[in-house]
Design a protein around this motif. Structure first.
Motif, PDB file in Angstrom:
ATOM      1  N   ALA A 190      18.181  -2.413   5.288  1.00 34.15           N
ATOM      2  CA  ALA A 190      18.645  -1.893   6.588  1.00 34.15           C
ATOM      3  C   ALA A 190      17.626  -0.934   7.183  1.00 34.15           C
ATOM      4  O   ALA A 190      17.427  -0.903   8.412  1.00 34.15           O
ATOM      5  N   LEU A 191      16.978  -0.129   6.334  1.00 36.09           N
ATOM      6  CA  LEU A 191      15.956   0.799   6.826  1.00 36.09           C
ATOM      7  C   LEU A 191      14.776   0.029   7.411  1.00 36.09           C
ATOM      8  O   LEU A 191      14.245   0.402   8.476  1.00 36.09           O
ATOM      9  N   PHE A 192      14.377  -1.038   6.746  1.00 32.45           N
ATOM     10  CA  PHE A 192      13.295  -1.867   7.280  1.00 32.45           C
ATOM     11  C   PHE A 192      13.682  -2.460   8.630  1.00 32.45           C
ATOM     12  O   PHE A 192      12.897  -2.420   9.596  1.00 32.45           O
ATOM     13  N   ARG A 193      14.915  -3.007   8.729  1.00 33.97           N
ATOM     14  CA  ARG A 193      15.337  -3.617   9.986  1.00 33.97           C
ATOM     15  C   ARG A 193      15.352  -2.594  11.117  1.00 33.97           C
ATOM     16  O   ARG A 193      14.882  -2.855  12.228  1.00 33.97           O
ATOM     17  N   ARG A 219       0.828  -1.207   0.000  1.00 29.94           N
ATOM     18  CA  ARG A 219       0.000   0.000   0.000  1.00 29.94           C
ATOM     19  C   ARG A 219       0.865   1.261   0.000  1.00 29.94           C
ATOM     20  O   ARG A 219       0.567   2.228  -0.704  1.00 29.94           O
ATOM     21  N   GLY A 220       1.927   1.284   0.803  1.00 26.42           N
ATOM     22  CA  GLY A 220       2.739   2.496   0.910  1.00 26.42           C
ATOM     23  C   GLY A 220       3.871   2.578  -0.080  1.00 26.42           C
ATOM     24  O   GLY A 220       4.272   3.679  -0.475  1.00 26.42           O
ATOM     25  N   LEU A 221       4.386   1.423  -0.480  1.00 24.81           N
ATOM     26  CA  LEU A 221       5.505   1.373  -1.432  1.00 24.81           C
ATOM     27  C   LEU A 221       5.034   0.621  -2.658  1.00 24.81           C
ATOM     28  O   LEU A 221       5.371  -0.552  -2.863  1.00 24.81           O
ATOM     29  N   GLN A 222       4.250   1.275  -3.475  1.00 28.90           N
ATOM     30  CA  GLN A 222       3.491   0.603  -4.515  1.00 28.90           C
ATOM     31  C   GLN A 222       4.369  -0.103  -5.539  1.00 28.90           C
ATOM     32  O   GLN A 222       3.947  -1.063  -6.175  1.00 28.90           O
ATOM     33  N   GLN A 223       5.591   0.368  -5.727  1.00 30.34           N
ATOM     34  CA  GLN A 223       6.458  -0.231  -6.740  1.00 30.34           C
ATOM     35  C   GLN A 223       7.446  -1.222  -6.143  1.00 30.34           C
ATOM     36  O   GLN A 223       8.311  -1.725  -6.848  1.00 30.34           O
ATOM     37  N   ARG A 224       7.345  -1.517  -4.847  1.00 32.11           N
ATOM     38  CA  ARG A 224       8.365  -2.366  -4.209  1.00 32.11           C
ATOM     39  C   ARG A 224       7.722  -3.616  -3.624  1.00 32.11           C
ATOM     40  O   ARG A 224       6.773  -3.529  -2.838  1.00 32.11           O
ATOM     41  N   GLU A 225       8.221  -4.767  -3.994  1.00 34.97           N
ATOM     42  CA  GLU A 225       7.808  -6.047  -3.423  1.00 34.97           C
ATOM     43  C   GLU A 225       8.955  -6.541  -2.544  1.00 34.97           C
ATOM     44  O   GLU A 225      10.108  -6.652  -2.995  1.00 34.97           O
ATOM     45  N   LEU A 226       8.650  -6.821  -1.284  1.00 32.73           N
ATOM     46  CA  LEU A 226       9.705  -7.214  -0.363  1.00 32.73           C
ATOM     47  C   LEU A 226      10.282  -8.571  -0.748  1.00 32.73           C
ATOM     48  O   LEU A 226       9.549  -9.508  -1.090  1.00 32.73           O
ATOM     49  N   VAL A 265       9.018   3.574   7.314  1.00 28.31           N
ATOM     50  CA  VAL A 265       9.738   3.386   6.055  1.00 28.31           C
ATOM     51  C   VAL A 265       9.071   4.184   4.937  1.00 28.31           C
ATOM     52  O   VAL A 265       9.740   4.839   4.123  1.00 28.31           O
ATOM     53  N   VAL A 266       7.761   4.149   4.899  1.00 33.23           N
ATOM     54  CA  VAL A 266       7.016   4.865   3.860  1.00 33.23           C
ATOM     55  C   VAL A 266       7.250   6.372   3.975  1.00 33.23           C
ATOM     56  O   VAL A 266       7.410   7.075   2.967  1.00 33.23           O
ATOM     57  N   LYS A 267       7.298   6.879   5.213  1.00 28.40           N
ATOM     58  CA  LYS A 267       7.544   8.316   5.395  1.00 28.40           C
ATOM     59  C   LYS A 267       8.930   8.707   4.878  1.00 28.40           C
ATOM     60  O   LYS A 267       9.094   9.754   4.244  1.00 28.40           O
ATOM     61  N   GLU A 268       9.911   7.872   5.152  1.00 30.04           N
ATOM     62  CA  GLU A 268      11.261   8.153   4.640  1.00 30.04           C
ATOM     63  C   GLU A 268      11.270   8.151   3.115  1.00 30.04           C
ATOM     64  O   GLU A 268      11.920   8.984   2.473  1.00 30.04           O
ATOM     65  N   ALA A 269      10.519   7.212   2.518  1.00 34.76           N
ATOM     66  CA  ALA A 269      10.461   7.138   1.055  1.00 34.76           C
ATOM     67  C   ALA A 269       9.800   8.383   0.479  1.00 34.76           C
ATOM     68  O   ALA A 269      10.220   8.898  -0.573  1.00 34.76           O
ATOM     69  N   TYR A 270       8.802   8.903   1.161  1.00 34.72           N
ATOM     70  CA  TYR A 270       8.118  10.101   0.671  1.00 34.72           C
ATOM     71  C   TYR A 270       9.015  11.327   0.802  1.00 34.72           C
ATOM     72  O   TYR A 270       9.071  12.180  -0.094  1.00 34.72           O
ATOM     73  N   LYS A 307      12.440  11.482   1.179  1.00 31.66           N
ATOM     74  CA  LYS A 307      13.783  11.449   0.579  1.00 31.66           C
ATOM     75  C   LYS A 307      13.840  10.683  -0.739  1.00 31.66           C
ATOM     76  O   LYS A 307      14.907  10.619  -1.360  1.00 31.66           O
ATOM     77  N   GLY A 308      12.685  10.098  -1.128  1.00 32.28           N
ATOM     78  CA  GLY A 308      12.686   9.347  -2.378  1.00 32.28           C
ATOM     79  C   GLY A 308      12.765   7.856  -2.135  1.00 32.28           C
ATOM     80  O   GLY A 308      13.324   7.396  -1.125  1.00 32.28           O
ATOM     81  N   ASP A 309      12.244   7.076  -3.080  1.00 34.52           N
ATOM     82  CA  ASP A 309      12.202   5.623  -2.922  1.00 34.52           C
ATOM     83  C   ASP A 309      13.584   4.994  -2.871  1.00 34.52           C
ATOM     84  O   ASP A 309      13.749   3.855  -2.399  1.00 34.52           O
ATOM     85  N   ALA A 310      14.593   5.696  -3.332  1.00 36.61           N
ATOM     86  CA  ALA A 310      15.937   5.118  -3.354  1.00 36.61           C
ATOM     87  C   ALA A 310      16.484   4.862  -1.954  1.00 36.61           C
ATOM     88  O   ALA A 310      17.390   4.031  -1.772  1.00 36.61           O
ATOM     89  N   VAL A 311      15.940   5.570  -0.935  1.00 36.40           N
ATOM     90  CA  VAL A 311      16.467   5.390   0.422  1.00 36.40           C
ATOM     91  C   VAL A 311      15.914   4.128   1.083  1.00 36.40           C
ATOM     92  O   VAL A 311      16.378   3.746   2.168  1.00 36.40           O
ATOM     93  N   VAL A 312      14.946   3.518   0.452  1.00 34.02           N
ATOM     94  CA  VAL A 312      14.320   2.326   1.043  1.00 34.02           C
ATOM     95  C   VAL A 312      15.246   1.127   0.824  1.00 34.02           C
ATOM     96  O   VAL A 312      15.415   0.640  -0.292  1.00 34.02           O
ATOM     97  N   THR A 313      15.855   0.673   1.908  1.00 26.87           N
ATOM     98  CA  THR A 313      16.774  -0.460   1.860  1.00 26.87           C
ATOM     99  C   THR A 313      16.369  -1.493   2.907  1.00 26.87           C
ATOM    100  O   THR A 313      15.537  -1.219   3.788  1.00 26.87           O
TER     101      THR A 313
END
Length: 518
Positions: free
Chosen positions: A463-466, A414-421, A448-453, A455-461
């Motif tokens: 490590a950020l999830f952990r 829902r929050g990261l529409q282009q990313r499948e874990l 995680v979704v707030k960080e993506a909004y 700073k951009g989806d590129a920051v979603v790693t």
């Protein structure tokens, strides 16, 4: 015998017996006058009716007999005629202030006494109770809304003449379902709803859903309960397989004609358990999945400062729910609204509210599906948990590992529409989230979704999830005793909503675990 026929027969007996005062409780004045007109024709007796718009006129012919259109003028005219003639019947449709000992009620007592002396009948059509001293001079009747059989006949009357002109897909089964949906509203309201469908030039199967929305709009501004908008995209519920299976089985029964079987439609569920695990979300999801309007009854706002005010507000709210049926009625944290029922610290108000609510829950036959939620089970009145109140009692526990996987995936998509874990990351997050409630999982993914909004989806790693999951301290760690007490209560009293044993604990020896029927 239908309710209308029974009403017609009883009213005819009362008028033949020359009962001096007859009160008719109904909001459908036109329907009452149609029945009175039919009864008057069969009795061949003079009937007069008063309305503010037309004054006093003959019921059968419509001829004006008194130009004074006021209620006072109509009552004076009735008094004069009753004193001079025999076997007269007067119908008053606009009299107010009859609930208490008022001048209006006293004046009608005098007219009713004249009617008793001269073989007449005074009929009052009202939607409110009548002053006791006045009512004891005669009899009372209630004209209920059309029954399902009568509603089906009304629908046939409306659509059958157009079958040769329009494409009408409804068969007898669809009409029976439509009648069940429209039950509880007046004939005129039903005719208006069907007319709005006919102007489209066709009626198809999908219009059955439109009937629910049209009926909902009739009662949208009625006080007592709050209409809750439901947005389907936000209502994916992870886990709770046991609850979902039970709901899937019960859904067809909500609008089925069960009278021949002697059972009532599904009444609802009580969801208890750990806070933040999806109980409130489930109420919204049920309404969305069943395509029913959702209403919320906040019992905490029912309480009033005057004696009897709380009971009156609850009665009005439940009556509103009956009118808007079929619907889902959501009662969130029901134990807070009924606080005091077990301790008696509020002068007995909560005890009376519990009794009134339970009576409605058990005896009402309208298609209102109640979804009540509770966190603090210790405050629930014992009588609320007895079989026959709710159809089932479900315990919503902390999500299991498969449920956590499902929930994390829902929030991430829902929050990261282009990313499948990745499966490996998902496995790691499931392990990190041991003891998390659904709200904890939402909070972790939201960071995680707030960080993506920002700073951009590129920051979603990974490590950020952990890091986001490691920063959450769930209630199961801050208040483990509270969680264990809740679980201990649920093991022997409720069905696991997940379909799995609660906390994988062993039940008491010799006591079988409860389970939903397959």
């Amino acid at each position: 015998m239908s309710d209308t026929r029974e009403f017609h027969a009883t009213l005819t007996r009362y008028l033949k017996a020359r009962v001096p005062f007859i009160s008719i409780r109904s909001t459908e004045r036109a329907r009452v006058l149609d029945i009175l007109r039919d009864v008057a024709g069969a009795l061949s007796a003079p009937f007069y009716v008063h309305t503010l718009s037309q004054g006093t006129r003959e019921l059968a012919t419509g001829r004006i007999v008194n130009e004074d259109r006021s209620v006072i003028g109509a009552v004076d005219f009735a008094s004069q005629q009753m004193a001079q003639r025999q076997n007269l019947s007067f119908v008053l449709t606009e009299v107010s202030d009859l609930e208490d000992d008022t001048p209006s009620a006293r004046q009608l007592i005098d007219v009713a006494m004249l009617a008793a002396d001269h073989g007449g009948s005074l009929v009052v059509v009202t939607s409110k109770p009548v002053f006791g001293q006045l009512q004891r001079l005669g009899m009372s009747l209630v004209l209920s809304p059309p029954t399902e059989d009568e509603m089906a006949a009304i629908i046939h009357e409306q659509i059958d003449p157009y079958r040769s002109q329009f494409q009408i897909e409804w068969d007898d089964a669809d009409i029976r379902q439509a009648a069940a949906i429209l039950a509880g509203i007046s004939r005129l309201e039903a005719e208006n709803i069907i007319a709005t469908l006919l102007v489209n030039g066709r009626i198809d199967k999908n219009d059955l859903v439109e009937l629910m929305h049209a009926k909902d709009r009739i009662f949208a501004d009625i006080s007592g309960i709050e209409r809750v908008p439901v947005r389907g995209g936000d209502l994916s519920v992870g886990g709770l397989g046991g609850l979902k299976s039970w709901l899937a089985r019960e859904r067809p029964l909500l609008t089925a004609d069960l009278r021949e079987r002697g059972i009532r439609p599904p009444r609802g569920v009580l969801l208890v358990g750990v806070p933040g695990c999806g109980k409130s979300l489930s109420a919204k999801a049920i309404a969305q999945d069943w395509q029913l309007p959702l209403y919320r009854l906040d019992l905490s706002t029912i309480h009033g400062q005057y004696l009897g005010q709380s009971e009156g507000r609850l009665k009005e709210a439940l009556a509103t729910a009956d009118h808007v049926a079929p619907c889902v009625l959501w009662i969130d944290e029901i134990e807070k609204g009924l606080a005091g029922a077990t301790g008696g610290g509020d002068g007995g108000t909560s005890t009376r509210l519990v009794g009134q609510f339970l009576y409605w829950l058990q005896e009402a036959r309208t298609r209102v599906f109640v979804v009540a939620t509770a966190n603090d089970v210790s405050k629930l009145p014992p009588e609320l948990l007895r079989r026959g109140r709710f159809d089932e009692l479900f315990f919503v526990d902390l999500p299991t590992a498969p449920e956590r996987r499902d929930i994390i995936g829902i929030y991430a998509r829902r929050g990261l529409q282009q990313r499948e874990l990745a499966p490996a990351l998902l496995d790691e997050l499931v392990e990190l989230s041991e003891g998390f409630a659904g709200s904890d999982l939402e909070s972790a993914v939201r960071e995680v979704v707030k960080e993506a909004y920002l700073k951009g989806d590129a920051v979603v790693t990974d490590a950020l999830f952990r890091r986001s999951f490691q920063n959450v301290v769930p209630l199961s760690r801050t208040a483990p005793e509270q969680i264990e007490n809740i679980r201990a209560w649920g093991r022997e009293r409720a069905v696991p909503a997940s379909g799995e044993p609660i906390a994988a604990s062993t039940p008491a020896a010799g006591r079988p675990r409860r389970a939903v029927l397959a």
